[in-house]
Design an enzyme around this catalytic site. Structure first.
Site: not given
Ligand SMILES: *Cc1c(COP(=O)(O)O)cnc(C)c1O
Length: 387
Positions: A180
């Protein structure tokens, strides 16, 4: 290899971690509180609850809304699997809605097709950072008493109608996984304007405990805690929060650079017939957490072959977003027609995009796509380039 993503972590993050180590307090404590405050201020929301992941944050939101067995929650199938998984964590049933081909996000008309008297909530996903049209979904859901939870895992720094994603509905969850825009290694945050639910959300994050470890630590008299309901351990550590505070300071620069590189991809790939790319919708801006291209059905090279060619040239792309309803774990979900989702998951590729990506690295990525676009589908030979 040019990776799909490389986080920007510098000596400032290392120094912040060293400071936490020296302080002797490494679990959830003062740095987590400071990180929560900084993020809440940044996105203009009164309350923030740091969590060990975005998945945990989404789970907390559904739990605090008392979503449970017998309830349906509408969500896109075209998302990372966690979006669907959290619905099952609370015992509810996922109902998948199709997406808009340009934003790759669910829309009010698609949600309307699958609403039922059992629908308790809708999870909006701002896929790859591209904002969903929240207003029209609120207009559909609010009169029906259907709650909205925003999966903004990818969308910190994206905006909707002039304000950062975070302030447009009651529950918005971010991720700080390294894929992210900013990262704490692992981590997440739930932001909310629901003052009536904040204490419960904090409690559910911490085993249902009536008082936090930090509060007990500060007390000069013995404190006996109580466990008011069955909670979870979704705490973030102060080590991670210290990194998060530094990362948050880099957010604007990261988003600005990502947008600059995304616009460069858009301009350079515009000449390829039928190819579409991630783009800002009319009502908002993307942080371009993921920059996707979607190949036309008559593209000379199959999607997976284009990815293979890229990898042979030292580029590491990713397939487009997955579709939960096509995975074995969701084979038992009532089959709905999701033609746009199925086409996008089959035909899309996510290209390298990160703060330190150079223009010459980006040119290498573009060159492979352009070259494959000029291949004749039958012979595999390079035909004359389009003028
Ligand atoms: C990465 C992601 C998640 C999960 O995030 P984590 O912090 O790894 O639990 C959930 N939803 C979307 C759309 C994502 O891209």
């Amino acid at each position: 290899m040019i990776p799909v993503m490389r986080p920007w972590l510098g000596p400032e993050e290392a120094a912040a971690v060293a400071e936490v180590m020296a302080s002797g307090w490494v679990a959830q404590g003062p740095r987590v509180a400071a990180f929560e405050k900084a993020l809440a201020t940044k996105v203009g929301v009164p309350h923030a609850i740091a969590t060990s992941s975005c998945t945990g944050a989404l789970h907390l939101a559904l739990a605090a809304l008392n979503v449970g067995p017998g309830d349906e929650v509408v969500a896109p199938s075209l998302s990372f699997i966690a979006t669907a998984n959290v619905i099952r964590y609370v015992g509810a049933s996922p109902v998948f809605a199709d997406v808009d081909p340009l934003t790759q996000n669910i829309s009010a008309p698609e949600i309307a097709r699958v609403l039922s008297p059992k629908t308790k909530a809708v999870i909006i996903v701002h896929q790859g950072g591209v904002p969903t049209d929240i207003r029209s979904i609120r207009e559909l859901c609010e009169p029906r008493g259907v709650a909205i939870v925003e999966d903004a895992a990818c969308a910190l720094g994206s905006s909707y109608e002039g304000a950062l994603i975070g302030s447009h509905s009651d529950f918005v969850a971010y991720s700080f996984h390294p894929r992210k825009v900013i990262t704490t290694g692992e981590g997440g945050m739930l932001v909310t304007g629901r003052a009536d639910l904040v204490d419960r959300l904090r409690r559910l994050r911490d085993h249902g405990m009536s008082i936090s470890a930090a509060q007990r630590h500060e007390s000069r008299t013995p404190v006996i805690e109580h466990y008011l309901e069955t909670g979870f351990n979704y705490r973030l550590s102060d080590i991670q929060a210290a990194v998060g505070i530094v990362q948050l300071g880099r957010l604007d620069a990261i988003v600005a650079r990502r947008r600059q590189l995304a616009h460069r991809y858009q301009r350079q790939l515009a000449g390829i017939e039928g190819l579409s790319t991630a783009a800002d919708p009319p009502y908002g801006t993307s942080n371009f957490q993921s920059f996707w291209i979607t190949l036309p059905d008559d593209f000379p090279v199959a999607r997976d072959d284009l990815m293979t060619t890229m990898m042979q040239r030292g580029i590491s792309p990713r397939r487009g977003f997955m579709a939960a309803h096509l995975e074995p774990a969701y084979a038992d979900v009532r089959r709905t027609m999701l033609p746009v989702t199925e086409r996008l998951t089959r035909q899309s590729i996510i290209l390298p995009l990160f703060y330190h990506l150079t223009e010459s690295e980006q040119d290498q990525v573009i060159a492979v796509i352009e070259e494959c676009a000029r291949l004749s589908p039958r012979t595999g030979d390079i035909v004359a380039a389009r003028s």
